[in-house]
Design a protein around this motif. Structure first.
Motif, PDB file in Angstrom:
ATOM      1  N   ILE A   1       1.055  -0.963   0.184  1.00 29.22           N
ATOM      2  CA  ILE A   1       0.410  -0.333   0.345  1.00 29.22           C
ATOM      3  C   ILE A   1       0.722   1.083   0.402  1.00 29.22           C
ATOM      4  CG2 ILE A   1      -1.455   1.147   1.327  1.00 29.22           C
ATOM      5  CD1 ILE A   1      -2.197  -1.716   2.402  1.00 29.22           C
ATOM      6  N   ALA A   2       1.676   1.671   0.547  1.00 30.50           N
ATOM      7  CA  ALA A   2       2.894   2.427   1.149  1.00 30.50           C
ATOM      8  C   ALA A   2       3.648   2.910  -0.397  1.00 30.50           C
ATOM      9  CB  ALA A   2       4.287   2.734   1.764  1.00 30.50           C
ATOM     10  N   GLN A   3       3.802   1.710  -0.906  1.00 35.09           N
ATOM     11  CA  GLN A   3       4.326   1.565  -2.091  1.00 35.09           C
ATOM     12  C   GLN A   3       3.566   1.963  -3.455  1.00 35.09           C
ATOM     13  OE1 GLN A   3       7.100  -1.835  -3.969  1.00 35.09           O
ATOM     14  NE2 GLN A   3       5.436  -2.233  -2.508  1.00 35.09           N
ATOM     15  N   TRP A   4       2.280   1.967  -3.293  1.00 42.94           N
ATOM     16  CA  TRP A   4       0.977   2.447  -4.153  1.00 42.94           C
ATOM     17  C   TRP A   4       0.727   3.563  -3.917  1.00 42.94           C
ATOM     18  CZ3 TRP A   4       0.225   0.815  -8.875  1.00 42.94           C
ATOM     19  CH2 TRP A   4       0.389  -0.376  -8.813  1.00 42.94           C
ATOM     20  N   ALA A   5       0.856   4.616  -2.717  1.00 45.11           N
ATOM     21  CA  ALA A   5       1.144   5.363  -1.922  1.00 45.11           C
ATOM     22  C   ALA A   5       2.337   6.533  -2.495  1.00 45.11           C
ATOM     23  CB  ALA A   5       1.485   5.952  -0.873  1.00 45.11           C
ATOM     24  N   ALA A   6       3.858   5.727  -2.811  1.00 46.72           N
ATOM     25  CA  ALA A   6       5.108   6.093  -3.321  1.00 46.72           C
ATOM     26  C   ALA A   6       4.419   6.957  -4.699  1.00 46.72           C
ATOM     27  CB  ALA A   6       5.946   5.092  -3.329  1.00 46.72           C
ATOM     28  N   VAL A   7       3.902   6.422  -5.367  1.00 40.98           N
ATOM     29  CA  VAL A   7       4.035   6.678  -6.563  1.00 40.98           C
ATOM     30  C   VAL A   7       3.203   8.044  -6.918  1.00 40.98           C
ATOM     31  CG1 VAL A   7       3.044   5.736  -9.106  1.00 40.98           C
ATOM     32  CG2 VAL A   7       3.294   4.076  -7.734  1.00 40.98           C
ATOM     33  N   GLU A   8       2.160   7.831  -5.991  1.00 37.37           N
ATOM     34  CA  GLU A   8       1.345   9.255  -6.029  1.00 37.37           C
ATOM     35  C   GLU A   8       2.063  10.458  -5.829  1.00 37.37           C
ATOM     36  OE1 GLU A   8      -1.495  10.367  -7.741  1.00 37.37           O
ATOM     37  OE2 GLU A   8      -1.799  12.182  -6.481  1.00 37.37           O
ATOM     38  N   ALA A   9       2.791   9.977  -4.825  1.00 41.41           N
ATOM     39  CA  ALA A   9       3.636  11.048  -3.954  1.00 41.41           C
ATOM     40  C   ALA A   9       5.007  11.242  -5.155  1.00 41.41           C
ATOM     41  CB  ALA A   9       4.763   9.986  -3.179  1.00 41.41           C
ATOM     42  N   LEU A  10       5.012  10.258  -6.110  1.00 42.31           N
ATOM     43  CA  LEU A  10       6.479  11.242  -6.881  1.00 42.31           C
ATOM     44  C   LEU A  10       5.561  11.729  -8.041  1.00 42.31           C
ATOM     45  CD1 LEU A  10       9.286   7.796  -6.516  1.00 42.31           C
ATOM     46  CD2 LEU A  10       9.464  10.507  -6.133  1.00 42.31           C
ATOM     47  N   ARG A  11       4.896  11.507  -8.819  1.00 39.25           N
ATOM     48  CA  ARG A  11       3.840  11.226  -9.744  1.00 39.25           C
ATOM     49  C   ARG A  11       2.994  12.501 -10.059  1.00 39.25           C
ATOM     50  NH1 ARG A  11       2.967   5.489 -13.348  1.00 39.25           N
ATOM     51  NH2 ARG A  11       5.072   5.411 -13.846  1.00 39.25           N
ATOM     52  N   GLY A  12       2.261  12.510  -8.431  1.00 41.60           N
ATOM     53  CA  GLY A  12       1.144  14.194  -8.300  1.00 41.60           C
ATOM     54  C   GLY A  12       2.195  14.383  -8.057  1.00 41.60           C
ATOM     55  N   PRO A  13       0.783  16.083  -7.791  1.00 41.55           N
ATOM     56  CA  PRO A  13       1.594  17.961  -7.478  1.00 41.55           C
ATOM     57  C   PRO A  13       1.796  17.525  -5.911  1.00 41.55           C
ATOM     58  CG  PRO A  13      -1.230  17.271  -6.441  1.00 41.55           C
ATOM     59  CD  PRO A  13      -0.533  16.106  -7.087  1.00 41.55           C
ATOM     60  N   GLN A  14       3.411  18.674  -6.728  1.00 41.15           N
ATOM     61  CA  GLN A  14       4.705  18.882  -5.601  1.00 41.15           C
ATOM     62  C   GLN A  14       4.439  19.732  -4.758  1.00 41.15           C
ATOM     63  OE1 GLN A  14       6.938  16.149  -6.171  1.00 41.15           O
ATOM     64  NE2 GLN A  14       5.442  15.194  -7.226  1.00 41.15           N
ATOM     65  N   ASP A  15       3.512  20.642  -5.085  1.00 41.42           N
ATOM     66  CA  ASP A  15       3.182  22.077  -4.929  1.00 41.42           C
ATOM     67  C   ASP A  15       3.292  21.958  -3.216  1.00 41.42           C
ATOM     68  OD1 ASP A  15       1.063  20.461  -4.907  1.00 41.42           O
ATOM     69  OD2 ASP A  15      -0.634  22.199  -4.454  1.00 41.42           O
ATOM     70  N   PHE A  16       3.038  20.729  -2.335  1.00 40.17           N
ATOM     71  CA  PHE A  16       3.384  20.904  -1.039  1.00 40.17           C
ATOM     72  C   PHE A  16       4.347  21.141  -0.271  1.00 40.17           C
ATOM     73  CE2 PHE A  16       5.229  17.419   2.358  1.00 40.17           C
ATOM     74  CZ  PHE A  16       4.575  18.280   3.041  1.00 40.17           C
ATOM     75  N   ILE A  17       5.924  20.617  -1.174  1.00 39.12           N
ATOM     76  CA  ILE A  17       6.846  20.755  -0.617  1.00 39.12           C
ATOM     77  C   ILE A  17       7.333  21.971  -0.892  1.00 39.12           C
ATOM     78  CG2 ILE A  17       9.381  19.957  -1.515  1.00 39.12           C
ATOM     79  CD1 ILE A  17       8.456  17.622  -2.686  1.00 39.12           C
ATOM     80  N   ASP A  18       6.441  23.001  -2.041  1.00 36.03           N
ATOM     81  CA  ASP A  18       7.009  24.291  -1.655  1.00 36.03           C
ATOM     82  C   ASP A  18       6.814  25.255   0.037  1.00 36.03           C
ATOM     83  OD1 ASP A  18       8.373  24.302  -3.846  1.00 36.03           O
ATOM     84  OD2 ASP A  18       6.516  24.968  -5.218  1.00 36.03           O
ATOM     85  N   LYS A  19       5.457  24.805  -0.109  1.00 40.16           N
ATOM     86  CA  LYS A  19       4.612  25.048   1.166  1.00 40.16           C
ATOM     87  C   LYS A  19       5.263  24.464   2.108  1.00 40.16           C
ATOM     88  CE  LYS A  19      -0.254  25.078  -0.465  1.00 40.16           C
ATOM     89  NZ  LYS A  19      -0.563  23.489  -1.114  1.00 40.16           N
TER      90      LYS A  19
END
Ligand SMILES: *Cc1c(COP(=O)(O)O)cnc(C)c1O
Length: 393
Positions: free
Chosen positions: A272-290
């Motif tokens: 499950i964590a691996q699938w979450a990681a796919v989203e983390a890498l491919r999804g929006p990255q604006d969280f990091i800037d905040k």
């Protein structure tokens, strides 16, 4: 009977202090903690939703030991996009955290008698992992004036015919500093010349301030890349410490050996964590800037305040979420505290502030202060530290 191997690793040098802090907290004493090694932000919602989706879709079974192909692809895309590096799936392994990847590397490349060069200050798990794998850590002391970067001549001098690898970590835990491209290039060339591995722990890659740009040492030449095992993960960049997803990219034979070892120890990281990681890498990255903007505010305030204290000086960290103030001026002056450990203990008792002494990272005369905590805590903690320091004699 406990093994000789287990006996090689000492309990954490801050164990007594940690348990004292816990004891005080349990007594209801308001101890402020600056020892934290993880972002104080929640994992972004889109990532949590991807995990819930995976759960509902029944992605709850064993996966390939080295990670699902989708995540390997997402990692390959990330390394191309962010680092200009091209890898194939057989050059990637997903592990249960970057720390687990690092451990697998140690298992895969070290034989008894091998030496591993570790610049100090260092992250505490590096020497422990080397010792647990029958090899010898060789510490090379770096200088604050040189931004705690190991210098090429120091590296040359430390290399012997037993040297197997050098471990780099930039941006660094504990110093918050990072490497210049020119120094990385020289280190890389030395590693190529002597045929040693570069283990490059880039877990804080995304946490860089003031326009600093992360450069992966593997991107500097094909020869250097062939000697580099790059380690990264989602714990720090996406506030996912509890999910346990990290990865390594490197030469096929090393990755293959690591995968074999992993298949016989943990098997795959949580599906499950691996699938979450796919989203983390491919999804929006604006969280990091905040997150970065908030860390940056705290960093400036913390470092400015530290520099205003008597006997304390602090280089502005370029990355991560730690300040590493030099307190040698304080230690020279005060009779009461003789080293960073006793100063940290004093601050715990007198200021009710928990932080980590530099000696825990192989660097006497420093403290590590994490700013992965609220601005309010930082403000309060600094006031307390200042008062306690002024009361020293
Ligand atoms: C946090 C940290 C890691 C490990 O992170 P994981 O949670 O295992 O992915 C690795 N190296 C350094 C220097 C760290 O601070």
């Amino acid at each position: 009977m406990i093994s000789e191997r287990a006996g090689r690793v000492k309990p954490s040098p801050t164990l007594a202090m940690d348990s004292r802090a816990k004891e005080m907290k349990a007594q209801g004493i308001d101890v402020l903690s600056f020892g934290v090694g993880e972002p104080d932000f929640d994992t972004p919602e889109n990532i949590k939703e991807a995990a819930i989706r995976a759960l509902k879709d029944g992605k709850t079974k064993y996966t390939p030991a080295g990670g699902i192909p989708e995540l390997k692809e997402a990692i390959i895309e990330k390394l191309q996009r962010d680092n200009g590096l091209t890898y194939k799936p057989e050059e990637i392994i997903v592990s249960c955290g970057a720390k687990h990847s690092l451990y697998n590397i140690a298992q895969a490349i070290l034989s008894p008698g091998d030496e591993v060069i570790i610049p100090s200050p260092y992250w505490v798990s590096y020497p422990a992992q080397v010792l647990l794998n029958d090899a010898t850590p060789v510490f090379v002391e770096t200088k604050e004036e040189e931004n705690f970067m190991i210098q090429p001549d120091q590296l040359e001098a430390a290399i012997t015919d037993k040297t197997k690898a050098i471990i780099l970590n930039y941006p660094s835990n504990p110093t918050g500093l990072t490497y210049d491209e020119s120094v990385l290039r020289e280190i890389g060339e030395i590693a190529v010349k002597h045929n040693i591995y570069i283990v490059s722990d880039e877990i804080y890659e995304k946490l860089l301030y003031d326009g600093h740009k992360h450069i992966s040492i593997a991107s500097l030449s094909e020869e250097i890349k062939a000697r580099t095992i790059l380690v990264n993960g989602l714990s720090k960049s996406h506030a996912m410490t509890g999910w346990r997803i990290g990865y390594a990219a490197g030469p096929v034979d090393v990755i293959k050996a690591m995968t074999k070892i992993q298949s016989h120890s943990t098997s795959n990281p949580t599906s499950i964590a691996q699938w979450a990681a796919v989203e983390a890498l491919r999804g929006p990255q604006d969280f990091i800037d905040k997150m970065l903007a908030e860390f940056d505010k705290r960093r400036r305030f913390l470092v400015e305040s530290l520099n205003a204290m008597e006997g304390v000086s602090c280089t502005m960290p370029a990355g991560a979420f730690y300040a590493f103030p030099n307190v040698s001026g304080l230690l020279e002056k005060a009779q009461q505290v003789k080293d960073s450990y006793s100063l940290a203990m004093y601050l715990l008792e007198k200021a009710l502030v928990a932080l980590v002494p530099g000696s825990a990272f192989g660097a006497e005369g420093y403290l590590r202060i994490s700013y992965a905590t609220s601005m309010e805590n930082i403000r309060k903690g600094l006031e307390r530290i200042n008062k306690a320091i002024e009361a020293l004699d």
